[in-house]
Design a protein around this motif. Structure first.
Motif, PDB file in Angstrom:
ATOM      1  N   UNK A  88       0.851  -1.189   0.000  1.00  0.00           N
ATOM      2  CA  UNK A  88       0.000   0.000   0.000  1.00  0.00           C
ATOM      3  C   UNK A  88       0.888   1.240   0.000  1.00  0.00           C
ATOM      4  N   UNK A  89       2.100   1.064  -0.499  1.00  0.00           N
ATOM      5  CA  UNK A  89       3.069   2.162  -0.446  1.00  0.00           C
ATOM      6  C   UNK A  89       2.785   3.234  -1.492  1.00  0.00           C
ATOM      7  N   UNK A  90       1.838   2.989  -2.395  1.00  0.00           N
ATOM      8  CA  UNK A  90       1.539   3.984  -3.430  1.00  0.00           C
ATOM      9  C   UNK A  90       0.268   4.740  -3.078  1.00  0.00           C
ATOM     10  N   UNK A  91      -0.067   4.748  -1.791  1.00  0.00           N
ATOM     11  CA  UNK A  91      -1.287   5.434  -1.319  1.00  0.00           C
ATOM     12  C   UNK A  91      -1.260   6.930  -1.648  1.00  0.00           C
ATOM     13  N   UNK A  92      -2.310   7.417  -2.266  1.00  0.00           N
ATOM     14  CA  UNK A  92      -2.479   8.863  -2.493  1.00  0.00           C
ATOM     15  C   UNK A  92      -3.884   9.264  -2.045  1.00  0.00           C
ATOM     16  N   UNK A  93      -4.017  10.535  -1.695  1.00  0.00           N
ATOM     17  CA  UNK A  93      -5.326  11.034  -1.263  1.00  0.00           C
ATOM     18  C   UNK A  93      -5.799  12.072  -2.286  1.00  0.00           C
ATOM     19  N   UNK A 124      -9.124   8.027  -0.532  1.00  0.00           N
ATOM     20  CA  UNK A 124      -7.804   7.427  -0.764  1.00  0.00           C
ATOM     21  C   UNK A 124      -7.872   6.474  -1.950  1.00  0.00           C
ATOM     22  N   UNK A 125      -6.794   6.425  -2.708  1.00  0.00           N
ATOM     23  CA  UNK A 125      -6.668   5.409  -3.764  1.00  0.00           C
ATOM     24  C   UNK A 125      -5.222   4.913  -3.769  1.00  0.00           C
ATOM     25  N   UNK A 126      -4.994   3.793  -4.444  1.00  0.00           N
ATOM     26  CA  UNK A 126      -3.618   3.355  -4.665  1.00  0.00           C
ATOM     27  C   UNK A 126      -3.161   3.965  -5.991  1.00  0.00           C
ATOM     28  N   UNK A 127      -2.020   4.629  -5.946  1.00  0.00           N
ATOM     29  CA  UNK A 127      -1.540   5.374  -7.110  1.00  0.00           C
ATOM     30  C   UNK A 127      -1.345   4.506  -8.341  1.00  0.00           C
TER      31      UNK A 127
END
Ligand SMILES: Cc1cc2nc3c(=O)[nH]c(=O)nc-3n(C[C@H](O)[C@H](O)[C@H](O)COP(=O)(O)OP(=O)(O)OC[C@H]3O[C@@H](n4cnc5c(N)ncnc54)[C@H](O)[C@@H]3O)c2cc1C
Ligand code: FES
Lengths: 153, 356
Positions: A88-93, A124-127
């Motif tokens: 989940x390291x590509x988490x963006x808001x 939130x989404x995964x980038x």
């Protein structure tokens, strides 16, 4: 310097060598790296946790992770699994209106990984799952301060 | 993970050494290289090869998780980094050697001691540390000759975290599915003769406290020919409680409840995955050969507020028959060098000012 400190207590110290021979099987996914001409570029701004804004361009069809990789942006730990939905390291808001603009809702699998992210929000989404399209021109996303890799137990 | 920095990084060219080359070691090296442009980093590793549990822990049917190795390899290729394999702190070098030779020493040698239950019969045959089982199927040299028998129908895993889930999935996966992974030959051979039909995953507390994460659980529910079976009486009240939970726990709980409903498509399954709650193991039952035949459990009840429920032992007990058991109740660090100020109780380094 190390030569002074290693006690040669094993017979096989000749083993001291660089070994970087990763053994994992090749990924089925891999990153798409699309380099394109300037015409169909879409601007994206990443807002870091310290407030710094970084504006770069990507191409229609690129994921936000592709944009970060192609522009050599150095976000610590971002994209550890290289877009394979296993971290989940590509988490963006996103802003609510941008979140609503995206054509697809997150899948169960994306939500499963997002649930492990720090600072999870409703937008939130995964980038690696957010794909650029023309109507996202000027998109701004926030990159949370911390990344949380999937497992700690 | 434990980390310790002897910080006198005032010099222009700090020489840093990192002990242990798992993710903690490599992420640390990355940060040092980035923040201290003049620094050099030497990484010492007990094994001949780097990447710690990314290489030897992550399950073979999850190859994507190992992609992070590509980033670590880049760090290792940096001319300011040296990797020294086959060097064990506490045996080949001492902490004193390192602190004399480097401006800073970082300890990232992981937590490879598995916690024991300390109950009667624990040393019996076919009672296996989940961690050794993982090392066995992943090719860790020290676990290659693990002595285990899969010649039984019922297996029990003690613990409900993701390592426990990995073990359950490997035991229940069709062997054909594992063949396409880089699982070790010796384990594939053994797994192909397995008679295991039913895997229990036993935890002290309830459905609302499980430690496994939703991705791993969803994967179990999708495993071909495997039906997930809950004891429905153990899910009483869970539905009502789930309404108040934060999203991650709520989604996991909803999936548990959904899975507990009868599913037509799973009616002709030949194998069973059985999460069992509210049980604390009290004794391993052994036969005359010293091999496990079952596990005695105390029945627990929960007490306390929803966000901090504790398991309390009642007078009831249950015997669960089992031809093999896996212990997966957590890991601790070890004191590998007597110079490390170590708290033997918490198994962590004792913090000192200026050291982290
Ligand atoms: C079975 C298992 C499966 C897992 N699966 C996943 C997963 O799928 N996804 C996920 O995100 N996390 C997973 N984890 C968790 C993850 O692996 C750990 O959180 C992570 O590896 C910890 O990193 P580390 O660098 O602290 O330790 P480690 O990865 O354990 O690295 C420590 C390194 O130090 C070396 N070392 C030990 N003692 C010495 C010594 N005396 N001298 C020199 N070197 C030494 C070890 O050989 C090792 O290479 C799993 C954990 C386990 C146990
Ligand atoms: S990069 Fe791992 S989930 Fe997106």
């Amino acid at each position: 310097m190390y030569r002074n400190i290693i006690k040669v207590s094993r017979g096989n110290v000749s083993h001291i060598r660089r070994i970087f021979s990763p053994s994992p099987p090749p990924s089925h996914f891999g990153l798409r790296r699309n380099y394109s001409n300037k015409t169909d570029q879409i601007k994206v701004t990443f807002k870091k946790h310290n407030g710094e804004l970084i504006t770069v361009s990507g191409k229609e069809g690129d994921s936000l992770l592709d944009v970060i990789v192609n522009n050599n942006l150095d976000f610590d730990g971002f994209g550890a699994c290289e877009g394979t939905l296993t971290c989940s390291t590509c988490h963006v808001i996103l802003k609510q209106e941008d979140y609503d603009k995206l054509p697809n809702r997150p899948t169960d699998e994306e939500l499963d990984m997002l649930d492990l992210a720090y600072d999870l929000t409703d937008t939130s989404r995964l980038g690696c799952q957010v794909v650029l399209s023309k109507d996202l021109e000027g998109l701004t996303v926030q990159v949370p301060a911390t990344v949380n890799d999937a497992r700690s137990s | 993970m434990m980390k310790r920095v002897y910080s006198t990084i005032s010099q222009l060219k700090p020489n840093v050494c990192i002990v242990g080359s798992g993710p903690a070691g490599f992420y640390c090296a990355q940060q040092i290289l980035k923040l201290l442009p003049q620094s050099t980093v030497d990484i010492y590793e007990k094994l001949p090869v780097p990447f710690g549990l990314v290489r030897y822990g992550v399950a073979p049917d999850h190859p994507e998780v190992k992609n992070v190795i590509n980033t670590f390899t880049k760090t290792g290729d940096n001319p300011r980094v040296n990797f020294y394999g086959n060097i064990c702190l506490g045996q080949d070098i001492s902490l004193g050697d390192l602190t004399n030779a480097y401006h800073a020493v970082v300890l990232t040698y992981g937590a490879d001691n598995d916690k024991k239950l300390n109950i009667p019969g624990e040393d019996g045959k076919n009672i296996i540390s989940a961690r050794s089982f993982v090392g066995w199927y992943n090719g860790l040299p020290e676990d290659a000759s693990l002595d285990l028998s899969l010649d039984c129908e019922e297996a029990t895993i003690l613990g409900q975290g993701n390592v426990a889930m990995d073990v359950a999935r490997i035991l229940l996966s069709p062997v054909d599915q594992l063949k396409s992974t880089d699982i070790t030959e010796h384990s594939l051979e053994k797994l192909s003769t397995s008679r295991i039909k039913s895997v229990n995953l036993v935890g002290r507390r309830g459905a609302l406290q499980v430690a496994f994460t939703i991705k791993e659980f969803r994967e179990m529910t999708k495993l071909p020919h495997v039906q997930t079976v809950f004891r429905n009486e153990q899910l009483c009240g869970v539905h009502e409680a789930s309404a108040t939970l934060a999203r991650p726990r709520k989604r996991l709980t909803e999936l548990i409840l959904k899975t507990s409903n009868p599913d037509e498509s799973k009616s002709n399954c030949s194998k069973y995955f059985r999460p069992i709650f509210l049980r604390s193991p009290t004794e391993f039952k052994l036969n005359d050969n010293g091999a496990i035949t079952g596990i005695n459990f105390a029945v627990n009840r929960l007490e306390g507020p929803l966000d901090n429920q504790q398991a309390l032992v009642t007078e009831d007990t249950e015997l669960i028959p089992s031809g093999i058991a896996f212990r997966s109740i957590g890991y601790q660090s070890r004191c590998v060098d007597s110079d490390i100020p170590f708290n033997e109780k918490s198994c962590t380094v004792i913090p000192k000012e200026g050291e982290f």
